[in-house]
Design a protein around this motif. Structure first.
Motif, PDB file in Angstrom:
ATOM      1  N   LYS A  53      -4.644   0.946  -9.938  1.00 50.07           N
ATOM      2  CA  LYS A  53      -4.178   2.378  -9.932  1.00 50.07           C
ATOM      3  C   LYS A  53      -4.722   3.331 -10.902  1.00 50.07           C
ATOM      4  O   LYS A  53      -5.140   3.173 -11.822  1.00 50.07           O
ATOM      5  CB  LYS A  53      -2.581   2.195 -10.564  1.00 50.07           C
ATOM      6  N   TYR A  80      -3.356  -0.188  -3.635  1.00 45.40           N
ATOM      7  CA  TYR A  80      -2.290   0.094  -2.884  1.00 45.40           C
ATOM      8  C   TYR A  80      -2.528  -0.320  -1.275  1.00 45.40           C
ATOM      9  O   TYR A  80      -1.557  -0.862  -0.792  1.00 45.40           O
ATOM     10  CB  TYR A  80      -2.078   1.736  -2.765  1.00 45.40           C
ATOM     11  N   THR A  97      -1.842  -3.880  -1.661  1.00 42.95           N
ATOM     12  CA  THR A  97      -0.450  -4.150  -1.795  1.00 42.95           C
ATOM     13  C   THR A  97       0.077  -4.028  -0.579  1.00 42.95           C
ATOM     14  O   THR A  97       1.201  -5.067  -0.365  1.00 42.95           O
ATOM     15  CB  THR A  97       0.034  -3.515  -3.046  1.00 42.95           C
ATOM     16  N   ALA A 128       7.793   2.905  -5.973  1.00 42.05           N
ATOM     17  CA  ALA A 128       7.059   2.345  -7.155  1.00 42.05           C
ATOM     18  C   ALA A 128       7.710   2.801  -8.638  1.00 42.05           C
ATOM     19  O   ALA A 128       8.341   3.399  -8.566  1.00 42.05           O
ATOM     20  CB  ALA A 128       5.577   3.172  -6.981  1.00 42.05           C
ATOM     21  N   ALA A 141       1.022   6.471  -6.969  1.00 41.24           N
ATOM     22  CA  ALA A 141       2.072   6.372  -5.885  1.00 41.24           C
ATOM     23  C   ALA A 141       1.916   7.517  -4.999  1.00 41.24           C
ATOM     24  O   ALA A 141       2.101   7.697  -3.878  1.00 41.24           O
ATOM     25  CB  ALA A 141       3.225   6.001  -6.562  1.00 41.24           C
TER      26      ALA A 141
END
Length: 284
Positions: free
Chosen positions: A197, A203, A206, A225, A237
């Motif tokens: 991040k 992301y 994920t 998030a 995010a």
């Protein structure tokens, strides 16, 4: 939108959420002990049918992160999966098996190389750098590496940052992470590849795992998030199009005292675009 919404409970925010992406350090534990109410909140979210994925800038593989969580008392049933910046870094190293690496980081991060058998080399002859943190984060900061980074720049080495965090909590202290060194190298003009991040690859990985676990694509407007860092959790995010619940008890705790009295300009200066909601600590 510049107003801040404060909530006391995660349950106030997840009626329309299918997937929760929770930061670990600062939200679930502080490096020395876990936060029982946060663990219980994630467990309850799962019990109600949501998928909970822990997303972390830890410079170690997910299995190693899980072992640490168990030692701190975080139960396996608090989450469905773990995605770490360490795993993404491992992929980079695996794809370059014929090249040598200069490893900058503490020995405790050696699990990032487990099963890869990389060729390690000194800075003077390595093909690239992997940074998992300072050699001694108890006493060192990025400035201790300015000369080393200057030498790396002369060789035009790429630095792979396995943990973009600048600092993390360790008990009641803040210690420096790989991100501090990587940012110094970038300021000097060096090439840096960030895994973790707020950068997109973690992301993307994920959400792919979330889709596999749920058996269907997950709309971003049904993902929440949770994190405690403006620079990594919130920015990451928002950059990916995901709402964020911001936990104020973490690394920015002092800065967030008196938040309810901020005007619109101060909110923009602090957050840029504010999170969907704020809470002091995660609880159901």
């Amino acid at each position: 939108m510049t107003t801040l919404r404060f909530i006391e409970h995660l349950s106030e925010l997840v009626a329309d959420v299918d997937v929760v992406l929770s930061d670990i350090w600062g939200v679930v534990h502080n490096g020395l002990e876990s936060f029982p109410e946060a663990c219980a909140a994630l467990k309850t979210a799962r019990a109600e049918g949501r998928t909970v994925i822990l997303i972390t800038n830890a410079p170690r593989p997910a299995a190693s992160v899980q072992r640490q969580l168990r030692k701190l008392g975080v139960a396996d049933d608090s989450y469905d999966a773990i995605v770490s910046s360490g795993d993404l870094t491992r992929n980079f190293v695996a794809e370059r098996s014929g090249q040598s690496v200069f490893w900058l980081g503490p020995q405790r991060d050696n699990s990032i190389y487990r099963g890869l058998d990389p060729v390690f080399a000194p800075l003077e002859s390595a093909d690239y750098i992997v940074c998992t943190g300072p050699f001694d984060d108890e006493t060192e900061s990025a400035e201790d590496y300015r000369v080393m980074m200057g030498q790396a720049l002369q060789r035009k080495l790429t630095l792979v940052c396995a943990n973009p965090d600048i600092v993390v909590e360790r008990g009641d202290r803040l210690v420096y992470c790989a991100g501090a060194i990587a940012e110094l190298y970038r300021e000097l003009g060096g090439e840096v590849i960030f895994y973790g991040k707020p950068h997109r690859p973690i992301y993307e990985r994920t959400l792919a795992i979330a889709q596999a676990l749920r058996g269907a694509p997950v709309p971003l407007n049904r993902v929440l998030a949770i994190g405690d860092s403006v620079r990594t959790d919130l920015a990451g995010a928002q950059g990916f199009g995901i709402d964020c619940l911001f936990v104020t008890r973490g690394i920015h705790a002092e800065a967030f005292e008196g938040l309810d009295g901020l005007d619109a300009l101060q909110v923009r200066e602090l957050f840029g675009h504010p999170p969907r909601a704020l809470t002091r600590e995660l609880r159901w």
